[in-house]
Design an enzyme around this catalytic site. Structure first.
Site, PDB file in Angstrom:
ATOM      1  N   GLY A  52       0.883  -1.168   0.000  1.00 10.99           N
ATOM      2  CA  GLY A  52       0.000   0.000   0.000  1.00 10.99           C
ATOM      3  C   GLY A  52       0.916   1.211   0.000  1.00 10.99           C
ATOM      4  O   GLY A  52       1.877   1.255  -0.754  1.00 10.99           O
ATOM      5  N   GLU A  53       0.635   2.127   0.876  1.00  9.65           N
ATOM      6  CA  GLU A  53       1.495   3.303   1.017  1.00  9.65           C
ATOM      7  C   GLU A  53       1.969   3.327   2.459  1.00  9.65           C
ATOM      8  O   GLU A  53       1.167   3.505   3.373  1.00  9.65           O
ATOM      9  CB  GLU A  53       0.680   4.557   0.668  1.00  9.65           C
ATOM     10  N   SER A  54       3.272   3.126   2.644  1.00 14.99           N
ATOM     11  CA  SER A  54       3.792   2.972   4.007  1.00 14.99           C
ATOM     12  C   SER A  54       3.520   4.198   4.886  1.00 14.99           C
ATOM     13  O   SER A  54       3.265   4.061   6.084  1.00 14.99           O
ATOM     14  CB  SER A  54       5.281   2.647   3.972  1.00 14.99           C
ATOM     15  N   CYS A  84       6.255  -5.328   0.566  1.00 16.39           N
ATOM     16  CA  CYS A  84       6.343  -4.008  -0.074  1.00 16.39           C
ATOM     17  C   CYS A  84       6.246  -2.887   0.963  1.00 16.39           C
ATOM     18  O   CYS A  84       7.177  -2.709   1.740  1.00 16.39           O
ATOM     19  CB  CYS A  84       5.306  -3.907  -1.186  1.00 16.39           C
ATOM     20  N   ARG A 116      12.720   3.569  -0.515  1.00 15.65           N
ATOM     21  CA  ARG A 116      11.370   3.553  -1.096  1.00 15.65           C
ATOM     22  C   ARG A 116      11.434   3.945  -2.565  1.00 15.65           C
ATOM     23  O   ARG A 116      12.272   4.730  -2.981  1.00 15.65           O
ATOM     24  CB  ARG A 116      10.459   4.555  -0.358  1.00 15.65           C
ATOM     25  N   ILE A 145       5.450  -3.437  -7.501  1.00 16.83           N
ATOM     26  CA  ILE A 145       4.634  -2.251  -7.741  1.00 16.83           C
ATOM     27  C   ILE A 145       5.191  -1.076  -6.948  1.00 16.83           C
ATOM     28  O   ILE A 145       5.145  -1.073  -5.721  1.00 16.83           O
ATOM     29  CB  ILE A 145       3.162  -2.507  -7.350  1.00 16.83           C
ATOM     30  N   ARG A 146       5.725  -0.116  -7.647  1.00 19.29           N
ATOM     31  CA  ARG A 146       6.401   1.018  -6.973  1.00 19.29           C
ATOM     32  C   ARG A 146       7.202   0.508  -5.770  1.00 19.29           C
ATOM     33  O   ARG A 146       7.089   0.983  -4.638  1.00 19.29           O
ATOM     34  CB  ARG A 146       5.380   2.076  -6.539  1.00 19.29           C
ATOM     35  N   HIS A 181       5.200  -8.389  -4.364  1.00 25.88           N
ATOM     36  CA  HIS A 181       3.886  -8.768  -3.852  1.00 25.88           C
ATOM     37  C   HIS A 181       3.678 -10.283  -3.995  1.00 25.88           C
ATOM     38  O   HIS A 181       3.225 -10.733  -5.047  1.00 25.88           O
ATOM     39  CB  HIS A 181       2.789  -8.027  -4.626  1.00 25.88           C
ATOM     40  N   GLU A 183       1.430 -12.066  -2.866  1.00 31.14           N
ATOM     41  CA  GLU A 183       0.000 -12.396  -2.970  1.00 31.14           C
ATOM     42  C   GLU A 183      -0.461 -12.316  -4.419  1.00 31.14           C
ATOM     43  O   GLU A 183      -1.523 -12.823  -4.761  1.00 31.14           O
ATOM     44  CB  GLU A 183      -0.831 -11.492  -2.041  1.00 31.14           C
TER      45      GLU A 183
END
Ligand code: GLN
Length: 200
Positions: A52-54, A84, A116, A145-146, A181, A183
């Site tokens: 997500g966004e840490s 991530c 990051r 992903i990013r 990821h 998952e």
């Protein structure tokens, strides 16, 4: 066993599905529950911190007063898998490829240095094939992903898997971190490896 997935943001459903597949493979049964509050955290034997966004995950955890409880849960030895943004949350040392020194709320228990957005922006996201033989798997396709990069490990932390010389999976005692990821993959090996830690 009860496995919790931190559920403020990110891929809860995908992690839950992948966990179920891994449980079937290993022939273990368990419950999967979303973790939002300290009460949820208390019940679990293992924890996944998804991507997500840490920054967002850290701020929400701090506002809800869960950040310190996450730290203690992990220092007590509860197995945790940070993927991530989850890997960023676990790291002791975090920098950003673009933004210079900006502090963010972290769990900060793992002896890894993370950068990051190491590979660039959203559109620079990519797929890669990794060799999971060190953790008992074969080759698997995964998504970045990013993604961050684990650029340094020290103390008891060790690099498990690298991609072009950069660590993409590391572990230290009860903590596992992946910059990709797991998952979103055709292999369930990372979730199986995590479940093995929970079973011990
Ligand atoms: N770039 C995100 C961060 O810095 C991580 C991306 C992800 O979890 N897929 O927190």
């Amino acid at each position: 066993m009860k496995i919790g997935i931190l559920a403020y943001q990110g891929s809860f459903e995908e992690h839950a599905l992948q966990l179920k597949r891994a449980m079937i493979k290993l022939n273990v049964s368990g419950d999967i529950l979303p973790v939002k509050k300290t009460g949820d955290l208390k019940q679990v034997d293992g924890l996944i911190i998804p991507g997500g966004e840490s920054t967002t995950i850290g701020i929400i955890a701090q506002k809800l007063g869960v950040l310190d409880d996450l730290k203690s849960k992990i220092t007590e030895g509860t197995p945790v898998l940070g993927t991530c943004a989850g890997a960023i949350m676990l790291a002791k040392d975090v920098t950003d490829a673009k933004v210079s020194k900006k502090s963010q709320p972290l769990i900060g228990e793992m002896n890894i240095q993370v950068i990051r957005n190491y590979y660039g922006r959203q559109r620079e996201s990519f797929e890669a094939t990794l060799d999971f033989s060190v953790i008992g798997g074969g080759k698997g396709r995964v998504v970045f992903i990013r993604a961050p990069a684990i650029v340094k490990t020290w103390g008891e932390a060790k690099s498990l898997i690298t991609l072009q010389g950069v660590t993409v999976m590391a572990e230290e005692r009860n903590m596992i971190a992946t910059t990709f990821h797991p998952e979103l993959s055709n292999t369930t090996i990372v979730h199986e490896y995590f479940l093995d830690h929970v079973k011990r």
